[in-house]
Design a protein around this motif. Structure first.
Motif, PDB file in Angstrom:
ATOM      1  N   ALA A   1      13.980  -0.867   8.831  1.00  0.00           N
ATOM      2  CA  ALA A   1      14.546  -2.090   8.236  1.00  0.00           C
ATOM      3  C   ALA A   1      13.443  -2.984   7.662  1.00  0.00           C
ATOM      4  O   ALA A   1      13.590  -3.530   6.563  1.00  0.00           O
ATOM      5  CB  ALA A   1      15.360  -2.854   9.279  1.00  0.00           C
ATOM      6  N   LEU A   2      12.340  -3.124   8.379  1.00  0.00           N
ATOM      7  CA  LEU A   2      11.232  -3.943   7.882  1.00  0.00           C
ATOM      8  C   LEU A   2      10.590  -3.335   6.644  1.00  0.00           C
ATOM      9  O   LEU A   2      10.262  -4.051   5.693  1.00  0.00           O
ATOM     10  CB  LEU A   2      10.185  -4.152   8.974  1.00  0.00           C
TER      11      LEU A   2
ATOM     12  N   GLY B   1       1.448  -0.855   8.685  1.00  0.00           N
ATOM     13  CA  GLY B   1       2.011  -1.433   9.906  1.00  0.00           C
ATOM     14  C   GLY B   1       3.052  -0.536  10.543  1.00  0.00           C
ATOM     15  O   GLY B   1       3.088  -0.372  11.764  1.00  0.00           O
ATOM     16  N   MET B   2       3.889   0.074   9.710  1.00  0.00           N
ATOM     17  CA  MET B   2       4.931   0.958  10.240  1.00  0.00           C
ATOM     18  C   MET B   2       4.314   2.206  10.862  1.00  0.00           C
ATOM     19  O   MET B   2       4.753   2.641  11.934  1.00  0.00           O
ATOM     20  CB  MET B   2       5.901   1.356   9.139  1.00  0.00           C
ATOM     21  N   LEU B   3       3.310   2.771  10.227  1.00  0.00           N
ATOM     22  CA  LEU B   3       2.661   3.959  10.787  1.00  0.00           C
ATOM     23  C   LEU B   3       2.023   3.654  12.139  1.00  0.00           C
ATOM     24  O   LEU B   3       2.114   4.455  13.071  1.00  0.00           O
ATOM     25  CB  LEU B   3       1.626   4.521   9.816  1.00  0.00           C
ATOM     26  N   ARG B   4       1.394   2.492  12.261  1.00  0.00           N
ATOM     27  CA  ARG B   4       0.802   2.105  13.544  1.00  0.00           C
ATOM     28  C   ARG B   4       1.893   1.920  14.586  1.00  0.00           C
ATOM     29  O   ARG B   4       1.751   2.344  15.725  1.00  0.00           O
ATOM     30  CB  ARG B   4      -0.007   0.812  13.369  1.00  0.00           C
ATOM     31  N   PHE B   5       2.974   1.294  14.202  1.00  0.00           N
ATOM     32  CA  PHE B   5       4.081   1.088  15.120  1.00  0.00           C
ATOM     33  C   PHE B   5       4.666   2.429  15.565  1.00  0.00           C
ATOM     34  O   PHE B   5       4.953   2.634  16.740  1.00  0.00           O
ATOM     35  CB  PHE B   5       5.149   0.215  14.458  1.00  0.00           C
ATOM     36  N   LEU B   6       4.825   3.364  14.631  1.00  0.00           N
ATOM     37  CA  LEU B   6       5.352   4.687  14.967  1.00  0.00           C
ATOM     38  C   LEU B   6       4.415   5.424  15.913  1.00  0.00           C
ATOM     39  O   LEU B   6       4.861   6.109  16.841  1.00  0.00           O
ATOM     40  CB  LEU B   6       5.591   5.514  13.705  1.00  0.00           C
ATOM     41  N   GLU B   7       3.112   5.271  15.699  1.00  0.00           N
ATOM     42  CA  GLU B   7       2.145   5.907  16.590  1.00  0.00           C
ATOM     43  C   GLU B   7       2.311   5.374  18.012  1.00  0.00           C
ATOM     44  O   GLU B   7       2.240   6.116  18.982  1.00  0.00           O
ATOM     45  CB  GLU B   7       0.715   5.670  16.071  1.00  0.00           C
TER      46      GLU B   7
ATOM     47  N   ARG C   1      11.939  -4.227  -0.861  1.00  0.00           N
ATOM     48  CA  ARG C   1      12.879  -4.962  -1.716  1.00  0.00           C
ATOM     49  C   ARG C   1      12.311  -6.311  -2.136  1.00  0.00           C
ATOM     50  O   ARG C   1      12.462  -6.723  -3.291  1.00  0.00           O
ATOM     51  CB  ARG C   1      14.226  -5.124  -1.011  1.00  0.00           C
ATOM     52  N   LEU C   2      11.663  -7.006  -1.200  1.00  0.00           N
ATOM     53  CA  LEU C   2      11.042  -8.287  -1.543  1.00  0.00           C
ATOM     54  C   LEU C   2       9.936  -8.094  -2.581  1.00  0.00           C
ATOM     55  O   LEU C   2       9.829  -8.864  -3.541  1.00  0.00           O
ATOM     56  CB  LEU C   2      10.463  -8.954  -0.294  1.00  0.00           C
TER      57      LEU C   2
END
Length: 169
Positions: free
Chosen positions: A74-75, A27-33, A81-82
């Motif tokens: 942060a996410l 998800g983070m990689l897609r968001f960064l893209e 951590r969760l």
């Protein structure tokens, strides 16, 4: 990483932990893209407020990218951590991940159904192939992680027993 009472983390729980982290990374990689698509961001700011000058548009895009990067990191840290707390037998972390993952799976299935039925296209929502692929991958990762967490409920009961034995009555 050890689980409750120094016992090793059960294999299914460990796999679940890594599925949560993998889903967050995808998800983070897609968001960064998406954040790196400056032309799209500039066009969107220009569409929302055509009265802005180029300097103001650039400032808005730069601020949005920085804010987006902070949220993405942060996410990723929160999910990691969760997932680690869940692997240590913390039932509260398992519950939080279940709620977040359940929402993600529901949203992913909704997006995929809206695309496959043509509803998204009829509403003018464009879904690119990479968006659909990421949605499918994260939906499968999250659903699998949820199932695996609940296959080893004894791991979490041990943690509850340890916590209640340590706390004074």
């Amino acid at each position: 990483m050890a689980g409750p009472v120094g016992t090793p983390v059960p294999k299914l729980v460990d796999v679940s932990r890594w599925l949560w982290i993998a889903s967050a990374c995808v998800g983070m990689l897609r968001f960064l893209e998406q954040l790196l698509d400056r032309e799209m961001l500039v066009a969107e700011v220009r569409r929302q407020n055509p009265a802005l000058g180029q300097d103001q548009i650039d400032a808005n895009v730069n601020g949005g990218v920085l804010f987006g990067l902070l949220i993405a990191v942060a996410l990723l840290v929160a999910y990691t951590r969760l997932a680690n707390a869940m692997a240590r037998g913390r039932n509260w972390a398992r519950i939080v991940l279940t709620v977040l993952g359940g929402a993600s799976v529901a949203f992913g299935l909704f997006r995929l159904l809206a695309w496959s039925s043509g509803v998204a296209a009829s509403l003018g929502v464009e879904m690119r192939p990479v968006d659909l692929a990421v949605t499918a991958v994260t939906t499968v990762l999250d659903a699998s992680a949820i199932v695996l967490m609940y296959r080893v409920s004894a791991h979490f009961r041990k943690r509850v027993a340890v916590d209640s034995a340590v706390r004074p009555s």
